[in-house]
Scaffold this motif. Structure first.
Motif, PDB file in Angstrom:
ATOM      1  N   ILE A 187      -1.497  -4.480  13.488  1.00 35.72           N
ATOM      2  CA  ILE A 187      -1.278  -4.258  12.062  1.00 35.72           C
ATOM      3  C   ILE A 187      -1.265  -2.756  11.795  1.00 35.72           C
ATOM      4  CG2 ILE A 187      -2.176  -4.710   9.746  1.00 35.72           C
ATOM      5  CD1 ILE A 187      -3.708  -7.124  11.299  1.00 35.72           C
ATOM      6  N   ASP A 188      -0.125  -2.260  11.379  1.00 38.18           N
ATOM      7  CA  ASP A 188       0.012  -0.840  11.037  1.00 38.18           C
ATOM      8  C   ASP A 188      -0.276  -0.696   9.552  1.00 38.18           C
ATOM      9  OD1 ASP A 188       0.546   1.859  11.272  1.00 38.18           O
ATOM     10  OD2 ASP A 188       2.712   1.637  11.051  1.00 38.18           O
ATOM     11  N   THR A 189      -1.270   0.130   9.228  1.00 39.38           N
ATOM     12  CA  THR A 189      -1.651   0.273   7.819  1.00 39.38           C
ATOM     13  C   THR A 189      -1.177   1.612   7.267  1.00 39.38           C
ATOM     14  OG1 THR A 189      -3.752   1.296   8.410  1.00 39.38           O
ATOM     15  CG2 THR A 189      -3.743  -1.097   8.135  1.00 39.38           C
TER      16      THR A 189
ATOM     17  N   LEU B  69       6.171   8.381   4.587  1.00 33.49           N
ATOM     18  CA  LEU B  69       4.874   7.812   4.906  1.00 33.49           C
ATOM     19  C   LEU B  69       4.915   6.303   4.756  1.00 33.49           C
ATOM     20  CD1 LEU B  69       3.109  10.299   2.531  1.00 33.49           C
ATOM     21  CD2 LEU B  69       3.223  10.556   5.004  1.00 33.49           C
ATOM     22  N   THR B  70       4.229   5.644   5.639  1.00 34.71           N
ATOM     23  CA  THR B  70       4.182   4.188   5.533  1.00 34.71           C
ATOM     24  C   THR B  70       3.408   3.806   4.281  1.00 34.71           C
ATOM     25  OG1 THR B  70       4.003   4.199   7.908  1.00 34.71           O
ATOM     26  CG2 THR B  70       3.627   2.109   6.810  1.00 34.71           C
ATOM     27  N   SER B  71       3.986   2.996   3.434  1.00 35.11           N
ATOM     28  CA  SER B  71       3.266   2.614   2.233  1.00 35.11           C
ATOM     29  C   SER B  71       2.976   1.118   2.190  1.00 35.11           C
ATOM     30  CB  SER B  71       4.057   3.019   0.989  1.00 35.11           C
ATOM     31  OG  SER B  71       5.169   2.186   0.837  1.00 35.11           O
TER      32      SER B  71
ATOM     33  N   LYS C  70      -0.435   7.062  13.823  1.00 33.49           N
ATOM     34  CA  LYS C  70      -0.665   5.622  13.952  1.00 33.49           C
ATOM     35  C   LYS C  70       0.603   4.888  14.387  1.00 33.49           C
ATOM     36  CE  LYS C  70      -1.916   5.308   9.631  1.00 33.49           C
ATOM     37  NZ  LYS C  70      -1.870   6.732   9.303  1.00 33.49           N
ATOM     38  N   SER C  71       1.695   5.160  13.664  1.00 33.29           N
ATOM     39  CA  SER C  71       2.936   4.446  13.988  1.00 33.29           C
ATOM     40  C   SER C  71       3.470   4.867  15.362  1.00 33.29           C
ATOM     41  CB  SER C  71       3.986   4.692  12.907  1.00 33.29           C
ATOM     42  OG  SER C  71       3.483   4.276  11.652  1.00 33.29           O
ATOM     43  N   THR C  72       3.280   6.128  15.688  1.00 31.61           N
ATOM     44  CA  THR C  72       3.719   6.606  17.014  1.00 31.61           C
ATOM     45  C   THR C  72       2.926   5.889  18.115  1.00 31.61           C
ATOM     46  OG1 THR C  72       4.132   8.766  16.011  1.00 31.61           O
ATOM     47  CG2 THR C  72       4.103   8.677  18.418  1.00 31.61           C
TER      48      THR C  72
HETATM   49 MG    MG Z   1       2.840   5.372   9.907  1.00 36.52          MG
END
Ligand code: MG
Ligand code: GDP
Length: 268
Positions: free
Chosen positions: A140-142, A73-75, A53-55
């Motif tokens: 929006i990155d979740t 990990l994105t939290s 997702k972030s990539t």
């Molecule tokens: Mg991420």
């Protein structure tokens, strides 16, 4: 013919009148008005951890802005919006806000730097001078859905009613996990806003990619009880490499460009 701006003006006027009526009191209409006035299009990126997702967001921006990795990990939800300079603001649950540098981002939005969101971050907003964001698109990155961190799944759910479109990122390998199946069933009601990225196509050969695409389409259609769904095969990683290192052939092979051209991305 009326332009989008003119129609928007009329709509704002009429909604403002409606909002003054007692039976329309409440936050719903006000929020809608705010959004119209600001000419915003909210695009939320969903998916399990490590699907890319972030990539994908970095690839859209053409810069390595968000941390991506196997481990951290994105939290926390991160919002990307247009601004003339890169600026990052952390907003805490209890009110305060803090400007941070890009190097500090990992201390707030990764599970490693901020385990269980111990620091009480509500959200992080990043402004960045990207063409992609210029027309009012907000990405929006979740955090990943369906993980041991249940607070993350909740965060992702809560965003759905408010967004204009949602990209659900899955990968060619491995196929959908039980948690992803579950999440998809839960978000059936939002199928009209949903489209899919089948990421990491660089892992497989052309024939396997086609098989993966067909298989994923079948599974998703079944799960969502939808007749047609839109899936973009892609290598977000190649797209990012192609953009940041100036390799147009890599960018083309990544299949990001058709995704970028999708009309759903701009306010209309
Ligand atoms: Mg991420
Ligand atoms: N081979 C390959 N790896 C990718 C691709 N997209 C992301 N990754 C890698 O997958 C890992 C997780 O990516 P990340 O964007 O952090 O996933 P997120 O947790 O969904 O945000 C990172 O190591 C990325 O470099 C891709 O298209 N191909």
């Amino acid at each position: 013919m009326n332009t989008y701006q003119q129609l928007q003006g009329v709509l704002v006027q009429q909604l403002t009148q409606l909002a003054s009526l007692p039976e329309f009191q409440g936050p719903g209409l006000e929020q809608l008005l705010d959004k119209l006035r600001q000419n915003r299009f909210h695009l939320v990126v969903l998916g399990a951890f490590k699907r890319g997702k972030s990539t994908l967001i970095n690839a859209l921006l053409g810069d390595q802005i968000l941390p991506t990795a196997i481990i951290p990990l994105t939290s926390v939800v991160t919002i990307l919006t247009y601004g003339e300079d890169l600026a990052i603001e952390v907003r805490f649950h209890n009110g305060p806000r803090r400007q941070i540098s890009q190097a500090e981002l990992v201390d707030y939005i990764t599970e490693k730097g901020n385990p269980g969101n111990r620091k009480g971050v509500q959200e992080v907003e990043i402004t960045y001078p990207s063409e992609y964001l210029k027309d009012g698109v907000r990405i929006i990155d979740t955090p990943g859905v369906g993980s041991v961190y249940s607070h993350n799944t909740e965060v992702a759910y809560n965003y759905l009613p408010q967004v204009d479109a949602a990209v659900f990122v899955v990968t060619v390998d491995p196929p959908l996990s039980a948690a992803e199946h579950e999440f998809l069933r839960d978000i059936r009601d939002y199928v009209h806003k949903l489209f899919f990225v089948l990421n990491k196509i660089d892992y497989v050969a052309e024939t396997e990619r086609r098989e993966a695409l067909e298989f994923t389409a079948q599974v998703l259609q079944g799960e969502l009880a939808a007749e047609q769904i839109k899936i973009f095969p892609m290598s977000a990683k190649m797209a990012l490499d192609g953009k940041t290192n100036g390799h147009p052939e890599l960018l083309e092979a990544s299949l990001l460009p058709p995704f970028e051209l999708m009309p759903a991305h701009s306010p209309s």
